[in-house]
Design an enzyme around this catalytic site. Structure first.
Site, PDB file in Angstrom:
ATOM      1  N   CYS A 154      44.928 173.719  -4.755  1.00  0.00           N
ATOM      2  CA  CYS A 154      44.687 174.834  -3.840  1.00  0.00           C
ATOM      3  C   CYS A 154      44.388 174.305  -2.438  1.00  0.00           C
ATOM      4  O   CYS A 154      43.359 173.646  -2.235  1.00  0.00           O
ATOM      5  CB  CYS A 154      43.521 175.691  -4.331  1.00  0.00           C
ATOM      6  N   PRO A 155      45.252 174.569  -1.458  1.00  0.00           N
ATOM      7  CA  PRO A 155      44.982 174.080  -0.098  1.00  0.00           C
ATOM      8  C   PRO A 155      43.765 174.746   0.536  1.00  0.00           C
ATOM      9  O   PRO A 155      43.160 174.173   1.455  1.00  0.00           O
ATOM     10  CB  PRO A 155      46.268 174.448   0.661  1.00  0.00           C
TER      11      PRO A 155
END
Length: 322
Positions: A154-155
C-alpha cells in the site's frame, strides 16, 4: 526475438513503476495526513459547532454536546493511531518476523529451514529472493522481499500489508470510513451554506475548505467503504488478496477435474474474524474498539488448518501406502 524484447520491456517498466511507488511512499503519507488533518480541522471549527449547540438552560443539550465531543475525539484518535501503527509496524519478513527483533538477532537461512521443517515436510523456496518461503508468504515486487501472510503493498502507508500490521490497516480503514460518513451526515447543511456566495458565514474557516472537506469525505467514504468491505469478506473467508486469486484458480482447476477445492485456512467466518483480530483466546473482544497495540496470533509461519485439510492429507498418505 520480438517476444523477448517485449518481455524485457515489460519487466523494465514494472521494475521502474515499483521503484517510483517505493520512493513516493512518504509523499502519499504526507498527503494523507494533510487531507485527514484538513477535514478534522474543518469538522471541529465548522461542523461540530453547527451541529452540537450549547445551551446553558438545558442539561440535555450539554449532555448531547459532550457525548458528541467524546465520540468525535474517539474516532479521530482511532484513525490516527491505527494509521501510525500500520505505517510503523513491520509486516513480517522471512528472516526477521518479529516486530521487535534486532538485526543482530536475525536467524540464518539454515535456522529458518530447520524451523520451517517443523511445519512443512518440504519447505518452499522463493524463486525471486531465493529464501525459504513459509506458507501464506509471498514476494512483494515493490519492497523486493517476501512478506508473511502478504496481502498487498500500500503506497498510502509506504509499507506492505502483512501478518503483523494487517489488523491496524483494516481498523484504520474502518474508522476512516465511519468518520467520513459521520462527517457527511452531520455536515451537509454547512456544506450547502458554503456553496452560497452571499449570506452569513460565522466561522473562521473559509467556505472553500468546508466544501472541499465535505466532497472528500463523501468520495473517500464511498471508495474506501467498498475496499473495506472487500477486506472484511477476505478476512471472514480466511484469504488475503493474493490468496483470493490463487484460490479462484484452484477452484476452477478442481472443478474441471470433478473435484471441490477447500481453502485449508478457512475455520468459519466467526473463528476467522477472532483469529485475525486476536480476540477470544488472547485478548478480550472489546480491544477491537480501543486504540491500543495488539499483536497478531502466532509467528506468521505456521497456520491452523480446518478438518477438511487434515482429512485430505490423511487420504493422500493412505493412498500412498496402498
Amino acid at each position: 526475438m520480438y517476444s523477448n524484447l517485449w518481455r524485457n520491456f515489460i519487466a523494465a517498466a514494472d521494475k521502474a513503476a515499483n521503484t517510483v511507488i517505493l520512493a513516493a511512499g512518504p509523499v502519499f503519507i504526507v498527503l494523507a495526513v494533510g487531507l485527514i488533518g484538513l477535514a478534522t480541522t474543518v469538522y471541529f471549527t465548522v461542523v461540530f459547532p453547527y451541529f452540537y449547540t450549547w445551551d446553558e438552560d438545558y442539561i440535555w443539550t450539554k449532555i448531547y454536546y459532550y457525548m458528541g465531543l467524546i465520540f468525535s475525539v474517539y474516532i479521530v484518535a482511532c484513525i490516527f493511531f491505527h494509521y501510525y501503527m500500520a505505517i510503523r509496524t513491520k509486516p513480517g519478513g522471512v528472516l526477521n518476523a518479529g516486530v521487535e527483533q534486532s538485526d543482530s538477532d536475525d536467524p540464518t537461512i539454515q535456522d529458518l529451514f530447520l524451523e520451517l521443517e517443523e511445519y512443512q515436510e518440504f519447505p518452499k523456496t522463493c524463486k525471486k529472493c531465493h529464501l525459504p518461503k513459509p506458507e501464506r508468504a509471498h514476494h512483494c515486487s515493490v519492497c523486493r522481499k517476501c512478506v508473511l501472510r502478504f496481502d498487498h503493498h500500500c503506497p498510502w502507508i509506504a509499507n506492505c500489508v502483512g501478518h503483523f500490521n494487517h489488523r491496524y490497516f483494516l481498523l484504520f480503514m474502518t474508522y476512516l470510513v465511519i468518520g467520513c460518513f459521520y462527517f457527511a451526515l452531520v455536515g451537509w447543511k454547512p456544506f450547502l451554506l458554503s456553496l452560497e456566495e452571499t449570506g452569513m458565514w460565522e466561522w473562521s474557516m473559509p467556505r472553500p475548505y468546508m466544501a472541499l472537506s465535505f466532497l472528500l469525505a463523501v468520495a473517500i467514504g464511498l471508495a474506501l467503504g467498498g475496499m473495506c468491505s472487500w477486506h472484511y469478506y477476505l478476512i471472514m473467508t480466511a484469504q488475503t488478496t493474493v490468496e483470493f486469486y490463487n484460490n479462484q484458480y484452484a477452484r476452477r482447476t478442481a472443478k474441471a477435474k470433478g473435484e471441490v477445492y477447500v481453502n485449508p485456512y478457512d475455520l468459519g467466518p466467526l473463528l476467522n474474524l477472532c483469529q485475525f483480530f486476536n480476540v477470544g483466546r488472547n485478548y478480550p473482544i472489546y480491544t477491537i474498539f480501543l486504540p491500543i497495540p495488539i499483536s497478531p496470533p502466532g509467528n506468521g509461519k505456521a497456520w491452523e488448518k480446518n478438518a477438511m485439510s487434515y482429512a485430505s492429507v490423511q487420504t493422500e498418505i493412505s493412498e500412498g501406502i496402498e
